[in-house]
Scaffold this active site. Structure first.
Site, PDB file in Angstrom:
ATOM      1  N   GLU A  51       6.450  20.633  37.863  1.00 41.41           N
ATOM      2  CA  GLU A  51       5.339  20.872  37.086  1.00 41.41           C
ATOM      3  C   GLU A  51       4.375  19.496  37.476  1.00 41.41           C
ATOM      4  O   GLU A  51       4.818  18.599  37.849  1.00 41.41           O
ATOM      5  CB  GLU A  51       5.136  20.557  35.380  1.00 41.41           C
ATOM      6  CG  GLU A  51       5.733  21.857  35.046  1.00 41.41           C
ATOM      7  CD  GLU A  51       5.809  22.067  33.503  1.00 41.41           C
ATOM      8  OE1 GLU A  51       5.189  23.194  32.967  1.00 41.41           O
ATOM      9  OE2 GLU A  51       5.898  21.131  32.698  1.00 41.41           O
ATOM     10  N   CYS A  98      -0.584  13.930  38.526  1.00 41.26           N
ATOM     11  CA  CYS A  98       0.473  13.090  38.155  1.00 41.26           C
ATOM     12  C   CYS A  98       1.566  14.002  38.528  1.00 41.26           C
ATOM     13  O   CYS A  98       1.622  15.101  38.506  1.00 41.26           O
ATOM     14  CB  CYS A  98       0.367  13.457  36.417  1.00 41.26           C
ATOM     15  SG  CYS A  98       1.786  12.676  35.634  1.00 41.26           S
ATOM     16  N   CYS A 156      15.404  15.236  34.733  1.00 43.09           N
ATOM     17  CA  CYS A 156      15.649  13.766  34.613  1.00 43.09           C
ATOM     18  C   CYS A 156      17.053  13.565  34.167  1.00 43.09           C
ATOM     19  O   CYS A 156      17.529  14.250  33.282  1.00 43.09           O
ATOM     20  CB  CYS A 156      14.741  13.078  33.641  1.00 43.09           C
ATOM     21  SG  CYS A 156      14.676  11.294  34.022  1.00 43.09           S
ATOM     22  N   CYS A 211      15.715   9.729  27.503  1.00 45.71           N
ATOM     23  CA  CYS A 211      14.715   9.220  26.529  1.00 45.71           C
ATOM     24  C   CYS A 211      14.632   9.967  25.341  1.00 45.71           C
ATOM     25  O   CYS A 211      14.302  11.060  25.887  1.00 45.71           O
ATOM     26  CB  CYS A 211      13.469   8.739  27.415  1.00 45.71           C
ATOM     27  SG  CYS A 211      13.992   7.658  28.735  1.00 45.71           S
ATOM     28  N   CYS A 242      11.058  12.266  25.095  1.00 42.84           N
ATOM     29  CA  CYS A 242      10.572  12.813  26.044  1.00 42.84           C
ATOM     30  C   CYS A 242      11.041  14.203  26.435  1.00 42.84           C
ATOM     31  O   CYS A 242      12.262  14.418  26.337  1.00 42.84           O
ATOM     32  CB  CYS A 242      11.008  11.976  27.413  1.00 42.84           C
ATOM     33  SG  CYS A 242      10.531  12.594  29.009  1.00 42.84           S
ATOM     34  N   CYS A 267       1.591  13.233  28.602  1.00 44.91           N
ATOM     35  CA  CYS A 267       2.803  12.576  28.936  1.00 44.91           C
ATOM     36  C   CYS A 267       4.160  12.985  27.980  1.00 44.91           C
ATOM     37  O   CYS A 267       3.996  13.012  27.097  1.00 44.91           O
ATOM     38  CB  CYS A 267       2.326  11.293  28.423  1.00 44.91           C
ATOM     39  SG  CYS A 267       1.374  10.082  29.301  1.00 44.91           S
TER      40      CYS A 267
HETATM   41  N1  SAH Z   1      10.456   8.448  34.439  1.00 42.19           N
HETATM   42  C1  SAH Z   1       9.088   7.764  34.425  1.00 42.19           C
HETATM   43  C2  SAH Z   1       8.103   8.454  34.686  1.00 42.19           C
HETATM   44  C3  SAH Z   1       7.708   9.732  33.968  1.00 42.19           C
HETATM   45  S1  SAH Z   1       7.123   9.579  32.238  1.00 42.19           S
HETATM   46  C4  SAH Z   1       9.362   6.792  33.209  1.00 42.19           C
HETATM   47  O1  SAH Z   1       9.927   6.949  32.386  1.00 42.19           O
HETATM   48  O2  SAH Z   1       8.376   5.826  33.395  1.00 42.19           O
HETATM   49  C5  SAH Z   1       5.770   9.108  32.065  1.00 42.19           C
HETATM   50  C6  SAH Z   1       5.471   8.058  30.733  1.00 42.19           C
HETATM   51  O3  SAH Z   1       5.438   9.036  29.734  1.00 42.19           O
HETATM   52  C7  SAH Z   1       6.592   7.258  30.502  1.00 42.19           C
HETATM   53  O4  SAH Z   1       5.853   6.213  30.202  1.00 42.19           O
HETATM   54  C8  SAH Z   1       7.261   8.044  29.390  1.00 42.19           C
HETATM   55  O5  SAH Z   1       7.721   6.993  28.763  1.00 42.19           O
HETATM   56  C9  SAH Z   1       5.980   8.463  28.510  1.00 42.19           C
HETATM   57  N2  SAH Z   1       6.374   9.659  27.750  1.00 42.19           N
HETATM   58  C10 SAH Z   1       7.456  10.370  27.542  1.00 42.19           C
HETATM   59  N3  SAH Z   1       7.543  11.253  26.700  1.00 42.19           N
HETATM   60  C11 SAH Z   1       6.520  11.133  26.091  1.00 42.19           C
HETATM   61  C12 SAH Z   1       5.814  11.584  25.003  1.00 42.19           C
HETATM   62  N4  SAH Z   1       6.452  12.605  24.250  1.00 42.19           N
HETATM   63  N5  SAH Z   1       4.562  11.064  24.602  1.00 42.19           N
HETATM   64  C13 SAH Z   1       3.943  10.271  24.994  1.00 42.19           C
HETATM   65  N6  SAH Z   1       4.482   9.588  26.125  1.00 42.19           N
HETATM   66  C14 SAH Z   1       5.916   9.833  26.752  1.00 42.19           C
HETATM   67 FE1  SF4 Z   2      13.126  10.650  32.387  1.00 43.65          FE
HETATM   68 FE2  SF4 Z   2      11.446  11.169  30.498  1.00 43.65          FE
HETATM   69 FE3  SF4 Z   2      12.860   8.734  30.291  1.00 43.65          FE
HETATM   70 FE4  SF4 Z   2      10.960   9.115  32.234  1.00 43.65          FE
HETATM   71  S1  SF4 Z   2      10.633   9.048  30.043  1.00 43.65           S
HETATM   72  S2  SF4 Z   2      12.867   8.338  32.393  1.00 43.65           S
HETATM   73  S3  SF4 Z   2      11.162  11.428  32.490  1.00 43.65           S
HETATM   74  S4  SF4 Z   2      13.708  11.076  30.257  1.00 43.65           S
END
Ligand code: SAH
Ligand code: SF4
Length: 389
Positions: free
Chosen positions: A106, A119, A126, A130, A133, A364
């Site tokens: 995506e 983006c 991944c 987290c 996410c 995000c």
């Molecule tokens: N893996 C990298 C980049 C992708 S995520 C990282 O973690 O930085 C891009 C951003 O979206 C990151 O700051 C992540 O923590 C945030 N993010 C992930 N899930 C989210 C959610 N459900 N709501 C808001 N932000 C989120």
């Molecule tokens: Fe991976 Fe999502 Fe954590 Fe970014 S925020 S490192 S995409 S699991």
């Protein structure tokens, strides 16, 4: 039996492209010139068809067509949000000459009055988990190649009509201002610093003035905190950096961003202290997702200010974007404003990010492709979906 996919020359650096050309018989004396011509057509002009490369001989174009591709993915789906955000589901065949199943990725385009941000994804799924996410719930399928990372930019520009119009002026090259895609953020699916070499190669081409020519101030890499690769990002890519911080103590960060167990906060912040000088950028962006009753108290805002002292920073507060099955709630608007207000009072620029494209799950942390699932076919009937050519 799986089939060998042709090699994409998108994403090859000059040396690799020279080798590819030598392999199909381009003579030593011509290779340099041909590399320059190809880079011009691929990146500055955005052509997706070797036959449009008019200053190459017909026989060279035929040889190129037989042996290489220009890396475009199949567009499985294109959705447009009520707020203008677009999300594509791109399907890539393995483009590095390896056998392999197709993967779905995506990519999101966010238009704003002052800029248009793409983006871009770095991995399919991944390996980190987290807890807030959606991508983190998808199993890691594989790293994207440099070609696939750049092809997201080229395919988005194809769809947005963002390449210069060669019919109007054959000499025209992509203007550096007025582009629809003016900014790139490595904030799609995946952890870019766990795919360092490919991300680096793609970004160096995006930043190269004789390729895509993005300014370093307009290319941001976001990491959850792969500390050993942060120094290399500063010295080898020199783009802007965003850190997904989300918690101000190790106990909570271990839970929300589990890579913190490997690289705890003090190591992460130490790497951030040296980044701006080495990369020659003004400051680092810290991302902080606002989770109701989890990390949104004023005590935590105070601790955040203490932790970031001495690091030139901007703090992006991201309202949590829910996804099916997520276990958190977004903080109330009032609490987000109090948190932001405190940070501002202490001198931090701390904008609250407006969620974009929530209705199409493009915001995000909402990205999750279904590479394991059977292929979808393009849809044209549902609201918000546009017809594909
Ligand atoms: N893996 C990298 C980049 C992708 S995520 C990282 O973690 O930085 C891009 C951003 O979206 C990151 O700051 C992540 O923590 C945030 N993010 C992930 N899930 C989210 C959610 N459900 N709501 C808001 N932000 C989120
Ligand atoms: Fe991976 Fe999502 Fe954590 Fe970014 S925020 S490192 S995409 S699991």
């Amino acid at each position: 039996m799986s089939q060998i996919n042709p090699i994409s020359i998108v994403g090859q650096d000059r040396e690799q492209l020279a080798m590819s050309l030598a392999a199909i018989g381009v003579s030593d004396s011509q290779v340099r010139m041909r590399v320059n011509q190809l880079w011009h057509w691929i990146y500055e002009r955005g052509v997706a068809d070797f036959d449009l490369m008019l200053n190459l001989s017909k026989s060279l174009r035929d040889d190129l067509k037989q042996n290489f591709t220009l890396g475009r993915p199949e567009i499985v789906e294109e959705q447009v949000s009520v707020d203008g955000t677009r999300k594509w589901l791109f399907r890539f065949m393995a483009s590095d000459g390896n056998t392999g199943l197709p993967v779905d990725v995506e990519t999101v385009y966010i238009p704003e009055p002052e800029r248009g941000t793409l983006c871009v994804s770095s991995q399919v799924g991944c390996s980190l988990t987290c807890t807030f996410c959606h991508t983190g719930t998808q199993k890691m399928v594989r790293n994207l190649t440099a070609s696939e990372i750049l092809a997201q930019v080229l395919a988005a520009r194809d769809r947005l009509g963002d390449h210069p119009d060669s019919a109007v002026d054959p000499e025209i090259i992509a203007p550096h201002s007025g582009r629809k895609v003016s900014n790139i953020v490595m904030m799609g699916m995946g952890e870019p610093l766990l795919n360092f070499e490919n991300v680096k190669q793609a970004l160096l081409i995006a930043l190269d003035d004789s390729a895509l020519g993005f300014s370093r101030r307009r290319v941001t890499l976001s990491t959850s905190g792969v500390v050993p690769a942060i120094g290399r990002t500063a010295s080898e890519i020199r783009c802007m950096l965003a850190i997904s911080l989300h918690a101000v103590n190790d106990e909570l960060r271990n839970e929300l961003v589990p890579i913190n167990r490997k690289y705890p906060l003090d190591q992460l912040l130490q790497a951030c202290r040296t980044y701006p000088d080495v990369a020659n950028c003004r400051r680092i962006t810290f991302e902080y997702v606002m989770l109701k009753d989890v990390n949104d108290s004023l005590d935590e805002a105070r601790e955040l200010v203490r932790l970031l002292r001495g690091i030139p920073s901007k703090i992006n507060l991201i309202p949590f974007n829910p996804w099916p099955g997520s276990q958190y709630e977004c903080s109330s608007r009032k609490q987000i404003d109090r948190f932001a207000g405190y940070l501002m009072e202490k001198g931090f620029e701390s904008p609250v990010r407006t969620p974009r494209g929530r209705d199409i799950f493009a915001a995000c942390g909402q990205l999750k492709s279904a590479s394991e699932k059977p292929a979808k076919s393009p849809r044209t009937d549902a609201k918000g979906l546009v017809e594909l050519n």
